[in-house]
Enzyme design. Sequence first.
Site, PDB file in Angstrom:
ATOM      1  CE1 TYR A  95     -67.041   3.009 -22.035  1.00 40.70           C
ATOM      2  CE2 TYR A  95     -66.109   5.110 -21.354  1.00 40.70           C
ATOM      3  CZ  TYR A  95     -67.078   4.141 -21.246  1.00 40.70           C
ATOM      4  OH  TYR A  95     -68.093   4.301 -20.340  1.00 40.70           O
ATOM      5  CE  LYS A 130     -66.159  -0.760 -16.127  1.00 42.21           C
ATOM      6  NZ  LYS A 130     -66.483  -1.408 -17.394  1.00 42.21           N
ATOM      7  CG  HIS A 138     -68.636  -3.216 -22.090  1.00 40.70           C
ATOM      8  ND1 HIS A 138     -69.736  -2.644 -21.497  1.00 40.70           N
ATOM      9  CD2 HIS A 138     -69.097  -4.288 -22.772  1.00 40.70           C
ATOM     10  CE1 HIS A 138     -70.809  -3.346 -21.802  1.00 40.70           C
ATOM     11  NE2 HIS A 138     -70.452  -4.354 -22.582  1.00 40.70           N
TER      12      HIS A 138
END
Length: 317
Positions: free
Chosen positions: A231, A270, A239
């Site tokens: 993070y 991600k 997020h």
Amino acid sequence: MTVQDSLLAPDLPFPIFQISQTVRRFLLYDINTVTWLRRTHNILGVFIGSLPQSPQQNVFFGLPLELQPEEATLLVEKGLAFIADDFQTHKQAIKSPPRAMANYKATTRKESLATAKAVVKQKQLKTQEVLQRLKVRQGTPDADNTVDKDEPDESIFGTPQDTNSKPVSSSVIPYSSTPTTSHPPIPTPSEQSSLPLPEVSAASYALFKHLHASGYFMSPGLRFGCQFSVYPGDPLRFHSHFLAMGHDWDEEIDILDLIGGGRLGTGVKKGWLIGGAVKNSENHQKHGAASEGGQSEIGRKPGDFHVRTFCVEWSGM
């Protein structure tokens, strides 16, 4: 460190309790220490304590906080903490209880009794208010003239005067309380009894140390099939941006792992991040080659080795 952070800082070094010799787990029980580590050192951990009223639920967890082995190792290396044996600490304290324990029990019982009496008194006041509202609602002038004032009231609730005249009983059962920390009554363990460092993989620890030094927060990444969820700030506000996996510099990575990791990361918005410590000839001469046990990177300072990271994303056909 701000003034507020310095006021919340625990006494250093603080104990990290190891609760098992076979399956080594590292716990923190003090909420002030947990808050301070999150605010000032980007240490998250995982809450594992359940609610006494709902022990089967798995949504809202509380103390204690379980640290990852990499987090515990980093805190010990920085001199902020030491590893304490939870079993031996409690065993010695129970065998020879200090005088402070008796004083703590007496103080706790006194506070619990005062709380119980306050609750009983509050209930009596609420009953009195209900009876007064009932009298106002049911009472009329004609009914007051017909009622014999000498005749005692046979109401099952009693009268407000009776409620006021009854003192709080001295036989009130004190409320039971479960302290969230062991200090008090058990004294804080000594740093001299510190246990050895946790056993962690050199590859994962090098990557964890590198990302932590760069200001990232990291939590366990098991739900995404990786070692760490990375993070850019506190997870309560951000997020995760990366799914991280640590590897040795000379380790061969299966192409299917790269493709699967890249597709997984892209699917959850991600990046799939892989990284490891660069082992060139200069580092080999200075520190020696990595051992099979994977402990060569532990204890080094961030400048003793260079970690490189690579991000894999899936762009489709």
